[in-house]
Design a protein around this motif. Structure first.
Motif, mmCIF file in Angstrom:
data_model
loop_
_atom_site.group_PDB
_atom_site.id
_atom_site.type_symbol
_atom_site.label_atom_id
_atom_site.label_comp_id
_atom_site.label_asym_id
_atom_site.label_seq_id
_atom_site.Cartn_x
_atom_site.Cartn_y
_atom_site.Cartn_z
ATOM 1 N N ALA A 98 0.831 -1.268 -0.088
ATOM 2 C CA ALA A 98 0.053 -0.093 0.004
ATOM 3 C C ALA A 98 0.857 1.142 0.040
ATOM 4 O O ALA A 98 0.427 2.114 -0.670
ATOM 5 N N THR A 99 1.954 1.450 0.684
ATOM 6 C CA THR A 99 2.865 2.305 0.892
ATOM 7 C C THR A 99 3.446 2.731 -0.466
ATOM 8 O O THR A 99 3.421 3.777 -0.919
ATOM 9 N N SER A 100 4.062 1.782 -1.041
ATOM 10 C CA SER A 100 4.503 1.729 -2.386
ATOM 11 C C SER A 100 3.474 2.284 -3.545
ATOM 12 O O SER A 100 3.826 3.171 -4.398
ATOM 13 N N LEU A 101 2.226 1.903 -3.548
ATOM 14 C CA LEU A 101 1.223 2.062 -4.575
ATOM 15 C C LEU A 101 0.930 3.441 -4.130
ATOM 16 O O LEU A 101 0.772 4.365 -5.062
ATOM 17 N N GLU A 102 0.699 4.107 -2.904
ATOM 18 C CA GLU A 102 0.319 5.383 -2.760
ATOM 19 C C GLU A 102 1.312 6.394 -2.998
ATOM 20 O O GLU A 102 1.346 7.566 -3.605
ATOM 21 N N SER A 103 2.689 6.060 -2.816
ATOM 22 C CA SER A 103 3.727 6.948 -3.126
ATOM 23 C C SER A 103 4.113 7.093 -4.706
ATOM 24 O O SER A 103 4.314 8.007 -4.851
ATOM 25 N N VAL A 104 3.733 6.041 -5.357
ATOM 26 C CA VAL A 104 4.173 6.158 -6.772
ATOM 27 C C VAL A 104 2.776 6.544 -7.665
ATOM 28 O O VAL A 104 2.950 7.594 -8.594
ATOM 29 N N ILE A 105 1.698 5.952 -7.425
ATOM 30 C CA ILE A 105 0.453 6.383 -7.898
ATOM 31 C C ILE A 105 -0.591 7.313 -7.143
ATOM 32 O O ILE A 105 -1.592 7.813 -7.820
ATOM 33 N N GLY A 106 -0.439 7.666 -6.037
ATOM 34 C CA GLY A 106 -1.459 8.223 -5.105
ATOM 35 C C GLY A 106 -2.341 7.537 -4.339
ATOM 36 O O GLY A 106 -2.641 6.441 -4.714
ATOM 37 N N LEU A 107 -3.171 8.363 -3.563
ATOM 38 C CA LEU A 107 -3.919 7.542 -2.851
ATOM 39 C C LEU A 107 -5.102 6.730 -3.395
ATOM 40 O O LEU A 107 -5.578 5.892 -3.324
ATOM 41 N N GLU A 108 -5.933 7.682 -4.328
ATOM 42 C CA GLU A 108 -6.972 7.388 -5.091
ATOM 43 C C GLU A 108 -6.833 6.257 -5.723
ATOM 44 O O GLU A 108 -7.627 5.150 -6.226
ATOM 45 N N GLU A 109 -5.497 6.159 -6.674
ATOM 46 C CA GLU A 109 -5.345 4.951 -7.507
ATOM 47 C C GLU A 109 -5.166 3.672 -6.900
ATOM 48 O O GLU A 109 -5.336 2.505 -7.247
ATOM 49 N N ALA A 110 -4.042 3.814 -5.651
ATOM 50 C CA ALA A 110 -3.748 2.745 -4.705
ATOM 51 C C ALA A 110 -4.996 2.249 -4.472
ATOM 52 O O ALA A 110 -4.959 1.014 -4.243
ATOM 53 N N SER A 111 -6.129 3.275 -3.830
ATOM 54 C CA SER A 111 -7.342 2.507 -3.412
ATOM 55 C C SER A 111 -8.018 1.537 -4.309
ATOM 56 O O SER A 111 -8.726 0.488 -4.388
#
Length: 191
Positions: A40-53
């Protein structure tokens, strides 16, 4: 060139003969919770909270479908009633070390509270991980009752003391002006 001695060869830890004898807080549960948090950290930092969600939502939907099938098989039914859906949402979280409970339940909504996240401290600051709850709850409710909109009103991930999750069972509001994610099941069973 000589190989340096490990830091425990002198002083603290000296005399430990086996790595397996070392006390560290690591087991399968901690490892898997850490793995999910770091994903989740990697996704949020690379593509942002909305896309990671969104990515976590895909996983949550698949997991929700699998869990729903488990309850249907175990109960020997084709669909869960709204009462059984509420019970299943609480039960599934209990089985994974959450502490969800029903605050309110009627034909239009199920309101749940939670004192302990199954991800424990690993969820704090990682709101995208809450999409697992939203999608598992939404998928189970919609598959059985035809429709769900899940609102995460309070979450431990955001820093709240607990969670407050509302599972709306009828599309009775203008979804453009309210929060939450919609889930759709078989229209033949929709309210």
């Amino acid at each position: 060139m000589p190989v340096p001695l490990p830091p425990w060869s002198e002083g603290e830890g000296a005399g430990v003969e086996q790595v397996s004898d070392v006390e560290i807080p690591l087991d399968r549960d901690v490892f898997l919770r850490t793995l999910v948090r770091e994903l989740a950290t990697s996704l949020e930092s690379v593509i942002g909270l909305e896309e990671a969600s969104g990515y976590v939502s895909l996983v949550g939907q698949a997991v929700g479908t699998q869990i729903d099938e488990m309850y249907l098989r175990a109960l020997g039914v084709d669909r869960l009633t709204d009462e059984q859906v509420a019970e299943a949402l609480v039960d599934l979280k209990r089985r994974i070390n959450g502490d969800f409970y029903v605050i309110e339940h009627d034909e239009k909504k199920i309101v749940l509270g939670n004192r302990v996240c199954p991800f424990a401290e690993k969820v704090v600051g990682r709101e995208s991980m809450c999409m697992m709850t939203s999608n598992v709850f939404g998928t189970i409710a919609a598959r059985n009752l035809g429709y769900a909109r899940v609102e995460l009103q309070e979450t431990i991930a955001r820093g709240d003391a607990g969670c407050r999750v509302v599972v709306h069972l009828a599309p009775d509001v203008d979804v453009e002006t309210v929060s939450g994610r919609e889930y759709f099941g078989d229209p033949a069973v929709a309210p």
